[in-house]
Every structure is written in C-alpha cells, then in structure tokens.
Design a protein around this motif. Structure first.
Motif, mmCIF file in Angstrom:
data_model
loop_
_atom_site.group_PDB
_atom_site.id
_atom_site.type_symbol
_atom_site.label_atom_id
_atom_site.label_comp_id
_atom_site.label_asym_id
_atom_site.label_seq_id
_atom_site.Cartn_x
_atom_site.Cartn_y
_atom_site.Cartn_z
ATOM 1 N N UNK A 28 38.773 36.374 40.092
ATOM 2 C CA UNK A 28 37.184 35.662 40.107
ATOM 3 C C UNK A 28 37.538 34.133 40.161
ATOM 4 N N UNK A 29 38.717 33.516 39.467
ATOM 5 C CA UNK A 29 39.075 32.153 39.627
ATOM 6 C C UNK A 29 39.466 31.563 41.174
ATOM 7 N N UNK A 30 39.887 32.679 41.918
ATOM 8 C CA UNK A 30 40.009 32.316 43.207
ATOM 9 C C UNK A 30 38.969 31.719 44.040
ATOM 10 N N UNK A 31 37.690 32.118 43.805
ATOM 11 C CA UNK A 31 36.592 31.570 44.471
ATOM 12 C C UNK A 31 35.576 30.835 43.190
ATOM 13 N N UNK A 32 36.130 30.136 42.062
ATOM 14 C CA UNK A 32 35.618 29.457 41.126
ATOM 15 C C UNK A 32 34.549 29.985 40.293
ATOM 16 N N UNK A 33 35.073 31.377 40.063
ATOM 17 C CA UNK A 33 34.110 32.088 38.985
ATOM 18 C C UNK A 33 34.797 32.520 37.882
ATOM 19 N N UNK A 34 34.493 32.704 36.724
ATOM 20 C CA UNK A 34 34.886 33.207 35.463
ATOM 21 C C UNK A 34 34.155 34.429 35.185
#
Length: 223
Positions: free
Chosen positions: A206-212
């Motif tokens: 998720x962090x790879x596309x700026x999500x948590x």
C-alpha cells in the motif's frame, strides 16, 4: 497481472458510459472492475480460523480520499484550491475517528464522564465528515455539481482498483489465499507462520502508492 494491465491501458473509457466492467481471472478468483470499485465475484462460503491458518482483512485507510490527496486527482477547473481543503477535512475526520474509538482507562469518575462525552462527540464528527468526504468525491461524477470532473473520478477509481490488485498479487506471492476483495479491502487466509510477513507485505504494498492500511482478524468468515 501484467497482461491484464496492458489490456486495460488500451481500453477507451467514454464520459457518461458506465459500461466499464472488465473481468480479470486469477488463481480461480474473478475480479470485477467497475466505475465505482473492484469486487470479487464471491460464492457462498463459511470458513473458520484454525491452528494452521488465520483469516485477515486488510483495509486501506480512507482509500479514495488519500488517492485524491496524494496523487492530485482533483477537478481540473478548481486548480490548487480543492486538495488543501479536502486534505484538512480528511485528516480532521481521521483524528476524530481515532479519538472516537480510543479505549478509556480513567478511574476518576468526573474525568471519565468528560472523556466519554468527548469520545461520543468525536465519533459523531467522524461520521459526519465521512459523509462530506465521500459525497465530495461522488460529485466528481455529478454533472450538476461544481465538482464535476469525470476524468478525476476515473483517475481515482481505476488507479485505486489497480493498486488493490497490486496488493492482492503481493499477498498471493507469499502464499496467501484470497477470499474476497471489495473496493478498499482484501480478505485472505494465510498460514500463521507467515503472519508478520503478511502484515509487512501489505503495509509495504500500500505504501508503494502512498496509501496506508489497517488489519482486522476474524475467527469465522461467512458470506
């Protein structure tokens, strides 16, 4: 996944045409794309956790709102006005949600009553702002709204669905069995020995596309 992505890139999505429903088959699961979000075509199922496997649901935090904020998917005609306001509302909502769900351990009765009142107040605020956030995004597709911009809508939902598929793939690659996917969440069955790997894999993906994301674990899953 790559072949499906390439196929999707060549798809012409017309404004006002909601017939965007490509189906992707992988590992025995059908993933249904749509204008609104990604869904699996689920069959009836009842399954329990056991000594070898756990059942987990990983959900993105305010998925579409943060895709809009972090990637700038906003109505073009509003320039830079929309994102700062939308960010403030979204972050205020998350803070209120956290306070509204906090556990209270205070023993002093008077202080406890104030904490409970504050907890209820913030829980209500979080629910109200959730409606504001989601309805604002929904108006990207409302021709009568000043927020109308179907391109911003499709940027958010199509990229969001691809992002969710990306996380699905990462979970499968560590041996996870996908049970269901729905808009911003993935329910999977994973071996207990892979618990920490599963959690870190999901967070990193998720962090790879700026999500948590956050996790919920089930003793029994039924649909």
């Amino acid at each position: 996944f790559k072949a499906f992505y390439d196929k999707l890139r060549n798809f012409n999505l017309l404004v006002g045409n909601n017939k965007f429903n490509p189906i992707f088959n992988y590992a025995g699961i059908e993933y249904q794309f749509g204008v609104g979000g990604l869904h699996t075509k689920d069959k009836p199922l009842l399954i329990n956790e056991d000594d070898e496997y756990f059942i987990a649901d990983v959900d993105a935090d305010s998925y579409y709102p943060f895709l809009i904020i972090n990637h700038g998917f906003s109505p073009k005609h509003l320039g830079g006005l929309f994102i700062p306001i939308y960010r403030l509302i979204t972050e205020t909502r998350l803070t209120a949600k956290k306070v509204g769900k906090a556990k209270l351990d205070e023993e002093d009765k008077d202080k406890l009553e104030k904490l409970v009142a504050n907890k209820i107040k913030n829980a209500k605020l979080a629910n109200i702002l959730k409606i504001v956030i989601n309805s604002s995004f929904g108006q990207f597709n409302d021709v009568y709204s000043f927020l109308y911009d179907p391109k911003a809508l499709y940027q958010t939902t199509v990229n969001g669905q691809l992002g969710l598929l990306y996380v699905v793939e990462k979970i499968i690659l560590i041996g996870g069995e996908i049970l269901s996917v729905n808009t911003d969440g993935i329910v999977a069955r994973i071996k207990r020995i892979h618990l920490e790997q599963y959690k870190q894999t999901s967070i990193d993906a998720f962090n790879d596309f700026k999500a948590t994301c956050e996790f919920t674990f089930y003793k029994r899953y039924a649909r």
